[in-house]
Design an enzyme around this catalytic site. Structure first.
Site, PDB file in Angstrom:
ATOM      1  CB  THR A 107      -1.031   0.044   1.222  1.00 64.68           C
ATOM      2  OG1 THR A 107      -1.730  -0.972   1.115  1.00 64.68           O
ATOM      3  CG2 THR A 107      -1.954   1.253   1.419  1.00 64.68           C
ATOM      4  CB  VAL A 108       3.262   2.631   2.402  1.00 61.67           C
ATOM      5  CG1 VAL A 108       4.367   3.763   2.495  1.00 61.67           C
ATOM      6  CG2 VAL A 108       2.521   2.536   3.590  1.00 61.67           C
ATOM      7  CG  ASP A 130       0.953  -0.233  14.504  1.00 67.88           C
ATOM      8  OD1 ASP A 130       1.794  -0.517  13.756  1.00 67.88           O
ATOM      9  OD2 ASP A 130       0.121   0.586  14.628  1.00 67.88           O
ATOM     10  CE  LYS A 167       2.137   3.318  13.762  1.00 70.69           C
ATOM     11  NZ  LYS A 167       0.482   3.038  13.622  1.00 70.69           N
ATOM     12  CD  GLU A 218      -2.979  -6.372   7.909  1.00 66.15           C
ATOM     13  OE1 GLU A 218      -2.833  -7.240   7.229  1.00 66.15           O
ATOM     14  OE2 GLU A 218      -2.656  -5.095   7.681  1.00 66.15           O
ATOM     15  N   GLY A 255     -11.417  -4.456   5.052  1.00 63.04           N
ATOM     16  CA  GLY A 255      -9.970  -4.049   4.981  1.00 63.04           C
ATOM     17  C   GLY A 255      -9.347  -3.194   5.979  1.00 63.04           C
ATOM     18  CB  ILE A 313       0.348  13.370  11.847  1.00 68.46           C
ATOM     19  CG1 ILE A 313      -1.085  13.005  11.532  1.00 68.46           C
ATOM     20  CG2 ILE A 313       0.410  14.710  12.595  1.00 68.46           C
ATOM     21  CD1 ILE A 313      -1.912  12.478  13.147  1.00 68.46           C
ATOM     22  CE  LYS A 349       3.404   0.182  11.436  1.00 69.76           C
ATOM     23  NZ  LYS A 349       2.684   0.981  10.448  1.00 69.76           N
ATOM     24  CB  VAL A 407       4.975   7.724  14.231  1.00 72.59           C
ATOM     25  CG1 VAL A 407       4.097   8.184  15.321  1.00 72.59           C
ATOM     26  CG2 VAL A 407       6.342   6.860  14.756  1.00 72.59           C
TER      27      VAL A 407
END
Lengths: 439, 439
Positions: A13-14, A201, A205, A190, A187, A136, A105, A132
């Site tokens: 995705t990223v 997660d 961060k 996961e 979606g 933002i 991360k 993170v």
């Protein structure tokens, strides 16, 4: 400089978002950087992931090693995720003199110190804005905007999946399992959601923010971490009656040389801005010594928001390369500014607590429980005991808020209470963040 | 580099804050910059302003010109405020090869283009984080965090004095004049408050953000600007009944090649985060093409918050000097990224409107007014007409919300309505920002 060459590792995705932005915003990026930024290589083991990107044939490769050894590539963008092979590839890229941008991360929270040291040794940058809170720019804000300042505390909603689940439970009165299933269908979660909903997660961060903000190395295993899977719609409903919303927070507070850092569900006063952060959005409420309270809000995930943060890092490095300077902003941990600070064990924190007990519906129960709390120096500020059933012998919930108490006392009390025969389920405990304040 | 030398011009609130931070956070600043930053000179015509700073004798001067000509000074910090002599001093400092840090929004909104060009010509930096929203690093966020992205729109609460007055009117039901007087007593408003309450200060900050965010030069005189001095407690009370809070906003929205930019009191939906920005706090709600909605919140003024933003700029330049690079981030207007964009005249905007009319208390009044609105293509979405008095002949208020209409139609309707004999006072008109959304 004619142009800057970028190689992307990983087209999930990223990676796809970053590649799309480099293409669709190319004119703007060239103007604002001072030279074009070219995607020279994009590696993924799965060729089908290049669909929708219309990459030139010569750009795609299934061989990450060929990207990090390509002498023309200036910046390697690691978007594979996870620990290996990401760690080895990043270390090799740094060794080969490549600048590195990553959104990873997990990698940074486990191996950040090693990677920052390698970047220093090889005179290259490592940038990680996207690791993170996605879109933002909180990393930049801490490293540059608050450069002369000391962070006193911060409270972060850093995991979109957990916040989405809690938001929908709050809005709809739905239970955890139902919302989780629906989030998986959509979606937003996961197939194996443990990483998000158990707070891992968020913990990763939090570690990155602590290393950045305080300049100390952090062992993530020493940070108390609790997820949201035990939160029920009952908890949410009663928290609301009491004027609170339940949020999964990364909490970090400095007191002298101690850093009190934790991840757990938390009761947030409903008037606080963090209580207004809904669905998949992220926010960090942060207080510094000189600037005071601030809040930063935006999308914490998603193809374009996170992709944009990655490209902002690429541009920052390209701007630096044009001007022939690196480490303009010192690498994390490089300035030893955190010497003398250490993590505070969670048993030593002070907090108010929300308790949900599941007890036998018979007389004297409340006094037994209050007795245990009292012997552990915990006093009760309010109790809601829902109407007893007519038939007796059933199990009923009791909701309590306590005054401020010490965590170790509370844990002792919990062990004693959960051992009582009249207590039918493990007691739910949620910490309260009354001390958050915006003014 | 041994150290970086700074000269401050002006020891008012912000200058004193910057000097205090350079002193009290010196160890941290040295570590994070890579070398010490030394206050070599501090100029003010009023010697008494150095009280509380315990400056060494050799640091104080009453001669600003001696600071900008001092060959040892690397960075000149202009905190005098206003247009002259600030403009001449900054231009001379740039010409002398000094980097400049300024918090002067009036100067930048009037002469920004001239100063940016001078900085480019002389190969030095000009930094101005403290000029907009004090402690919130919004300038850095736009120039670096959102470097690859396009700003679609933003809504800013940028003047603490106005927000303080509106907050207290909202919380206490007090009227404008009472709160203003109290704010002046408390030092939150100037003896001559026009600059703040008539929207001029907000306009200056809006101009800076437009030049930065869109890369176009802006003539501040072409931007529609209206302050809060006509807002009454009646407006606030009825806005609240309708689900809104009244905020003085800087608004900027891009549509194609048009920039719709304005400053005026605005009805903000009460669930929106901007409605939660109280007292002297500032916030910017901003939406970009790729990152989506974001919000940045914090103190917009004050000695240490604004002083910290100034010192962050000093550190950024010192870090750049250590690495021997300048203009790593292009100067505003330097990249011509705004070519083709232009300001949209306010008469062409579309908005919903809140109206408060003061009319004769007799039959047929509402139909006359609705008739005028209808002939100007404006339809009404709701009306509150408070109970008529028994005696008749008195003046009563009518509150209306309209559906979306064109500003030029609304202005025509206002002229016609205010001319009616049955309308006893100039009608109050406040624009509604329904289109703000956080998700």
């Amino acid at each position: 400089m004619k142009h800057v060459n970028v190689g992307i590792l990983g087209l999930g995705t990223v990676g796809t978002g970053a590649a799309k932005i480099l293409k669709k915003n190319a004119a703007l990026i060239t103007k604002r950087t001072g030279c074009p930024i070219r995607l020279k290589k994009a590696a993924d083991v799965d060729r089908s992931r290049t669909r929708g990107l219309s990459l030139p044939e010569c750009v795609y490769t299934n061989d990450a090693a060929s990207v990090i050894s390509d002498p023309e590539i200036d910046i390697v963008v690691e978007l594979i995720g996870g620990l290996e092979p990401a760690r080895s590839l990043v270390l090799q890229a740094l060794k080969n003199g490549k600048h590195v941008v990553t959104a990873n991360k997990a990698l940074l929270s486990h191996h950040g110190a090693e990677l920052y040291a390698a970047a220093a040794r090889h005179g290259v940058e490592i940038a990680f804005e996207a690791s993170v809170a996605g879109g933002i720019p909180i990393i930049r804000t801490i490293r540059e905007g608050f450069a002369p300042d000391r962070i006193l505390k911060f409270y972060g909603i850093l995991n979109g999946t957990s916040n989405y689940i809690l938001s929908r439970m709050t809005d709809e009165g739905a239970d955890f399992a139902t919302v989780l299933r629906d989030a998986q269908d959509k979606g937003y979660a996961e197939a194996d959601p443990a990483f998000d909903i158990e707070g891992i997660d968020t913990l990763h961060k939090l570690c990155i923010l602590i290393e950045l903000g305080y300049g100390i190395r952090v062992d993530y295993r020493k940070i108390y971490t609790e997820g949201i899977s035990r939160i029920t719609s009952l908890d949410i409903e009663h928290a609301r009656e009491l004027g609170y919303r339940i949020k999964l927070l990364a909490i970090c507070r400095r007191a002298g040389s101690l850093i009190d850092a934790r991840v757990h569900p938390t009761l947030v006063p409903e008037q606080h801005m963090l209580a207004q952060v809904h669905r998949t959005f992220n926010a960090i409420f942060l207080e510094t010594a000189d600037v005071g309270p601030t809040m930063f809000y935006g999308r914490g995930a998603g193809m374009l928001p996170t992709g944009s943060a990655v490209v902002a890092d690429i541009m920052a490095i390209a701007r630096t390369m044009r001007s022939a300077c690196t480490h303009r902003v010192p690498l994390p941990l490089a300035d030893a500014s955190g010497s003398g600070l250490r993590l505070q064990p969670v048993k030593d924190i002070q907090s108010r607590y929300y308790l949900r007990l599941s007890v036998d519906d018979r007389p004297g129960v409340l006094s037994r429980i209050a007795g245990v709390l009292g012997r552990n120096r915990i006093s009760i500020s309010s109790v809601i005991q829902k109407g007893r059933t007519s038939r007796g012998g059933a199990t009923v919930p009791i909701f309590m808020l306590t005054h401020e108490a010490r965590e170790s006392d509370m844990q002792n009390a919990m062990r004693q209470i959960n051992r009582l025969a009249l207590v039918r389920q493990k007691t739910m405990l949620i910490r309260i963040a009354d001390e958050i304040s915006g003014e």
